[in-house]
Design an enzyme around this catalytic site. Structure first.
Site, short mmCIF file in Angstrom:
data_model
loop_
_atom_site.label_atom_id
_atom_site.label_comp_id
_atom_site.label_asym_id
_atom_site.label_seq_id
_atom_site.Cartn_x
_atom_site.Cartn_y
_atom_site.Cartn_z
N ASN A 10 -92.60 -7.71 -90.08
CA ASN A 10 -92.38 -8.94 -90.82
C ASN A 10 -93.41 -9.99 -90.42
O ASN A 10 -94.32 -9.72 -89.64
CB ASN A 10 -90.95 -9.44 -90.56
CG ASN A 10 -90.35 -10.11 -91.78
OD1 ASN A 10 -91.03 -10.81 -92.51
ND2 ASN A 10 -89.08 -9.88 -92.00
N HIS B 280 -99.49 -12.50 -66.26
CA HIS B 280 -100.47 -13.07 -65.34
C HIS B 280 -99.99 -12.81 -63.92
O HIS B 280 -98.80 -12.90 -63.61
CB HIS B 280 -100.60 -14.58 -65.56
CG HIS B 280 -101.31 -14.91 -66.84
ND1 HIS B 280 -102.67 -15.05 -66.90
CD2 HIS B 280 -100.84 -15.10 -68.09
CE1 HIS B 280 -103.01 -15.33 -68.16
NE2 HIS B 280 -101.91 -15.37 -68.89
N SER C 209 -85.38 -10.56 -85.27
CA SER C 209 -86.27 -11.72 -85.25
C SER C 209 -86.27 -12.42 -83.91
O SER C 209 -85.29 -12.43 -83.18
CB SER C 209 -85.83 -12.72 -86.33
OG SER C 209 -85.98 -12.16 -87.60
N ALA D 157 -81.48 -10.24 -82.43
CA ALA D 157 -82.35 -11.40 -82.59
C ALA D 157 -82.28 -12.33 -81.38
O ALA D 157 -81.23 -12.54 -80.80
CB ALA D 157 -81.96 -12.17 -83.86
N THR E 224 -86.71 -7.14 -70.87
CA THR E 224 -87.48 -6.96 -69.64
C THR E 224 -87.20 -5.62 -68.97
O THR E 224 -87.88 -5.26 -68.02
CB THR E 224 -87.15 -8.08 -68.62
OG1 THR E 224 -85.75 -8.01 -68.31
CG2 THR E 224 -87.49 -9.45 -69.18
N LYS E 225 -86.19 -4.90 -69.45
CA LYS E 225 -85.80 -3.61 -68.86
C LYS E 225 -85.66 -2.58 -69.97
O LYS E 225 -85.49 -2.91 -71.14
CB LYS E 225 -84.49 -3.75 -68.11
CG LYS E 225 -84.52 -4.84 -67.06
CD LYS E 225 -83.71 -4.48 -65.86
CE LYS E 225 -83.68 -5.68 -64.94
NZ LYS E 225 -84.47 -5.67 -63.83
#
Length: 180
Positions: A76, A106, A134, A152, A157-158
Site C-alpha cells: 500500500n 544505529h 497499517s 495495525a 521486535t521479536k
C-alpha cells in the site's frame, strides 16, 4: 498509449519516477510501482516477484543489502524498506499503509557522536501469506512465520510464529542509555 509502450519494452513493468538498475530483477508478469516512488540502491540487489503491485510513494533504501519480494505481493501507500543486510518477503503478502522495515539499528554504544556510530544489522524474513497492518514497524532480526497477521500500529521486535495474530502497543520506558 505510453502504458502499452512500457508494457512492450519492460514485459509489463509500469513505474513512475523509478530508476532501473542492472541489479534489479523481475520474475516476469506485471509489476506496477505507483507514482512518487523512490529507490536508492547503493551496490545492493533488488528482486521483485510476479505481479508485484505498489500503490504509491514506495521508498526503498539499500546499501550493500538484498531485498527480495515474492510473487503476488501488494504494498500500500508510503511503505518503506530500509536494507543494509537482507529483507526477504514471501509470496502472497499484503502490506498496509505506512509500514516501515529496518534490518539495522544505529550502534549507539560505539561512539559518543551518534552520526558516526555505525550500524548493527540482522536480516528480516517474512513468510508466505502474511498480512502486515497499517503503521507497523518491523525491526532487525525479526522472522514472521507464514500465515501470520500483524495488527495495525504494532512494533515488531521479536519473531512471530506461523499462523499467529500479533498485536502490541509498547509503553514508554525511560532508562539509562549507557546500560543498554
Amino acid at each position: 498509449m505510453l502504458g502499452r509502450i512500457i508494457d512492450r519494452l519492460f514485459g509489463g513493468i509500469r513505474a513512475y519516477k523509478f530508476r532501473f538498475f542492472s541489479n534489479l530483477h523481475f520474475s516476469g508478469g506485471i509489476c506496477y510501482i505507483g507514482p512518487f516512488s523512490l529507490v536508492r540502491n547503493n551496490n545492493g540487489n533488488i528482486s521483485l516477484g510476479k505481479k508485484f503491485y505498489c500503490r504509491d510513494s514506495l521508498r526503498v533504501v539499500i546499501n550493500n543489502g538484498k531485498l527480495h519480494i515474492g510473487d503476488f505481493c501488494f504494498v500500500n501507500s508510503n511503505v518503506s524498506f530500509n536494507c543494509l543486510e537482507s529483507i526477504t518477503v514471501g509470496h502472497n503478502c499484503l502490506f498496509g499503509e505506512n509500514v516501515k522495515l529496518y534490518d539495522h539499528d544505529h550502534d549507539i554504544r560505539s561512539h559518543e557522536i551518534f552520526k558516526n556510530s555505525g550500524y548493527v544489522t540482522k536480516p528480516i524474513v517474512i513468510g508466505n501469506n502474511v498480512w502486515i497492518g497499517s503503521n507497523v514497524t518491523i525491526l532487525k532480526g525479526v522472522e514472521i512465520g507464514s500465515g501470520s497477521v500483524v495488527g495495525a500500529g504494532s512494533i515488531v521486535t521479536k519473531n512471530i510464529p506461523a499462523n499467529k495474530l500479533y498485536f502490541n502497543k509498547l509503553s514508554s520506558v525511560i532508562g539509562d542509555i549507557k546500560k543498554i
